[in-house]
Design a protein around this motif. Structure first.
Motif, mmCIF file in Angstrom:
data_model
loop_
_atom_site.group_PDB
_atom_site.id
_atom_site.type_symbol
_atom_site.label_atom_id
_atom_site.label_comp_id
_atom_site.label_asym_id
_atom_site.label_seq_id
_atom_site.Cartn_x
_atom_site.Cartn_y
_atom_site.Cartn_z
ATOM 1 N N ILE A 189 77.417 70.836 -0.827
ATOM 2 C CA ILE A 189 77.026 72.229 -1.033
ATOM 3 C C ILE A 189 78.209 73.060 -1.521
ATOM 4 O O ILE A 189 78.095 73.865 -2.458
ATOM 5 N N ARG A 190 79.364 72.861 -0.894
ATOM 6 C CA ARG A 190 80.543 73.612 -1.335
ATOM 7 C C ARG A 190 80.906 73.262 -2.783
ATOM 8 O O ARG A 190 81.266 74.141 -3.574
ATOM 9 N N ALA A 191 80.811 71.969 -3.121
ATOM 10 C CA ALA A 191 81.123 71.547 -4.490
ATOM 11 C C ALA A 191 80.138 72.161 -5.482
ATOM 12 O O ALA A 191 80.535 72.622 -6.567
ATOM 13 N N ALA A 192 78.853 72.173 -5.134
ATOM 14 C CA ALA A 192 77.846 72.731 -6.031
ATOM 15 C C ALA A 192 78.044 74.242 -6.215
ATOM 16 O O ALA A 192 77.918 74.764 -7.330
ATOM 17 N N ARG A 193 78.368 74.932 -5.140
ATOM 18 C CA ARG A 193 78.605 76.380 -5.255
ATOM 19 C C ARG A 193 79.810 76.660 -6.151
ATOM 20 O O ARG A 193 79.797 77.597 -6.960
ATOM 21 N N GLU A 194 80.835 75.846 -5.994
ATOM 22 C CA GLU A 194 82.013 76.009 -6.848
ATOM 23 C C GLU A 194 81.648 75.771 -8.314
ATOM 24 O O GLU A 194 82.058 76.530 -9.205
ATOM 25 N N GLY A 195 80.862 74.722 -8.560
ATOM 26 C CA GLY A 195 80.464 74.422 -9.929
ATOM 27 C C GLY A 195 79.616 75.521 -10.544
ATOM 28 O O GLY A 195 79.812 75.883 -11.711
ATOM 29 N N VAL A 196 78.682 76.058 -9.780
ATOM 30 C CA VAL A 196 77.837 77.146 -10.280
ATOM 31 C C VAL A 196 78.687 78.357 -10.661
ATOM 32 O O VAL A 196 78.391 79.072 -11.618
ATOM 33 N N ALA A 197 79.763 78.575 -9.923
ATOM 34 C CA ALA A 197 80.637 79.712 -10.213
ATOM 35 C C ALA A 197 81.540 79.455 -11.420
ATOM 36 O O ALA A 197 81.928 80.403 -12.112
ATOM 37 N N ARG A 198 81.861 78.175 -11.716
ATOM 38 C CA ARG A 198 82.885 77.881 -12.720
ATOM 39 C C ARG A 198 82.352 77.356 -14.049
ATOM 40 O O ARG A 198 82.967 77.586 -15.090
ATOM 41 N N ILE A 199 81.241 76.638 -14.039
ATOM 42 C CA ILE A 199 80.771 75.980 -15.260
ATOM 43 C C ILE A 199 80.399 77.022 -16.316
ATOM 44 O O ILE A 199 79.652 77.959 -16.045
ATOM 45 N N ARG A 200 80.903 76.817 -17.526
ATOM 46 C CA ARG A 200 80.659 77.776 -18.598
ATOM 47 C C ARG A 200 79.326 77.529 -19.309
ATOM 48 O O ARG A 200 78.680 78.472 -19.758
ATOM 49 N N ASP A 201 78.931 76.285 -19.444
ATOM 50 C CA ASP A 201 77.697 75.949 -20.151
ATOM 51 C C ASP A 201 76.490 76.359 -19.307
ATOM 52 O O ASP A 201 76.310 75.896 -18.179
ATOM 53 N N ALA A 202 75.655 77.237 -19.856
ATOM 54 C CA ALA A 202 74.561 77.816 -19.081
ATOM 55 C C ALA A 202 73.550 76.771 -18.619
ATOM 56 O O ALA A 202 73.052 76.828 -17.489
ATOM 57 N N ALA A 203 73.229 75.807 -19.476
ATOM 58 C CA ALA A 203 72.223 74.802 -19.113
ATOM 59 C C ALA A 203 72.716 73.930 -17.959
ATOM 60 O O ALA A 203 71.975 73.655 -17.006
ATOM 61 N N TYR A 204 73.972 73.477 -18.027
ATOM 62 C CA TYR A 204 74.528 72.672 -16.942
ATOM 63 C C TYR A 204 74.660 73.505 -15.664
ATOM 64 O O TYR A 204 74.450 73.002 -14.563
ATOM 65 N N ARG A 205 75.034 74.776 -15.821
ATOM 66 C CA ARG A 205 75.156 75.644 -14.642
ATOM 67 C C ARG A 205 73.798 75.826 -13.972
ATOM 68 O O ARG A 205 73.687 75.788 -12.743
#
Length: 217
Positions: free
Chosen positions: A92-108
């Motif tokens: 969950i912590r990793a996913a929250r970090e990724g949602v905050a950092r990933i630039r590509d909208a589809a992957y986010r």
């Protein structure tokens, strides 16, 4: 590499000196990825495989921290590895970090979807709202709107959440489907604004899924 290491064919010996080879292979893949961006997805896939073979789930985490903003698959693979190990709080912590950092909208958005599923597994209603809202905002679809509605209802914050999202779609930078915007406006009772979008829509094109007339009339 993993396929070759897992093959039990014809009595061949296992790959030798893998631990010596992997660090050099990782560095080569990093340089190729940087110098030849056109190789893109395949090089990134090989890099993630090598990093995981060499450093395990922690290696994937380091890769995500280092370059996950522009290499979003690193976050997806890291979260997946943590889930397989049943390390859900870390996933969950990793996913929250990724949602905050990933630039590509589809992957986010897809990582937001995944975070929503994790929230349901741990029965965290607030996290479910956060995750479904992040996915919806990154890449709005009808399915994501329904997921947001369901999460907000479960958390007893439907009215507040949907009102805020409806205000956001009225901003000039909303570049998504009129039909989708109208669905949300109708859900929150803003009928006149939905009707205005309908009146501004093309007279033709009602068969398109993004046309306001397919919803409002």
């Amino acid at each position: 590499l993993r396929s070759m290491m897992d093959t039990d064919g014809d009595g061949d010996p296992p790959l030798e000196n893998v631990d010596v080879f992997l660090p050099a292979w990782v560095e080569l893949l990093r340089s190729v990825s940087a110098d030849h961006p056109g190789w893109g997805r395949e090089v990134r896939r090989l890099l993630r495989e090598a990093v995981e073979l060499h450093g395990g789930v922690e290696g994937l985490g380091e890769l995500a921290h280092r370059s996950g903003a522009d290499h979003p698959e690193a976050y997806h693979d890291w979260v997946g590895a943590l889930v397989r190990l049943d390390r859900l709080p870390e996933a969950i912590r990793a996913a929250r970090e990724g949602v905050a950092r990933i630039r590509d909208a589809a992957y986010r958005a897809r990582l937001g979807d995944r975070l929503g599923l994790l929230a349901r597994r741990v029965s965290d209603t607030d996290l479910a709202v956060e995750a479904t809202r992040a996915a919806w905002r990154a890449s709005p679809t009808q399915v994501r709107l329904l997921q947001l509605v369901n999460a907000a209802e479960t958390a007893s914050v439907r009215e507040t959440v949907l009102a805020r999202e409806a205000s956001m779609i009225l901003r000039p930078d909303w570049q998504h489907s009129d039909a989708l915007a109208c669905r949300l406006l109708l859900l929150v009772g803003r009928h006149e604004e939905a009707a205005t979008r309908f009146q501004r829509a093309d007279a033709l094109g009602w068969g398109r899924s993004d046309h306001a007339g397919s919803v409002v009339l």
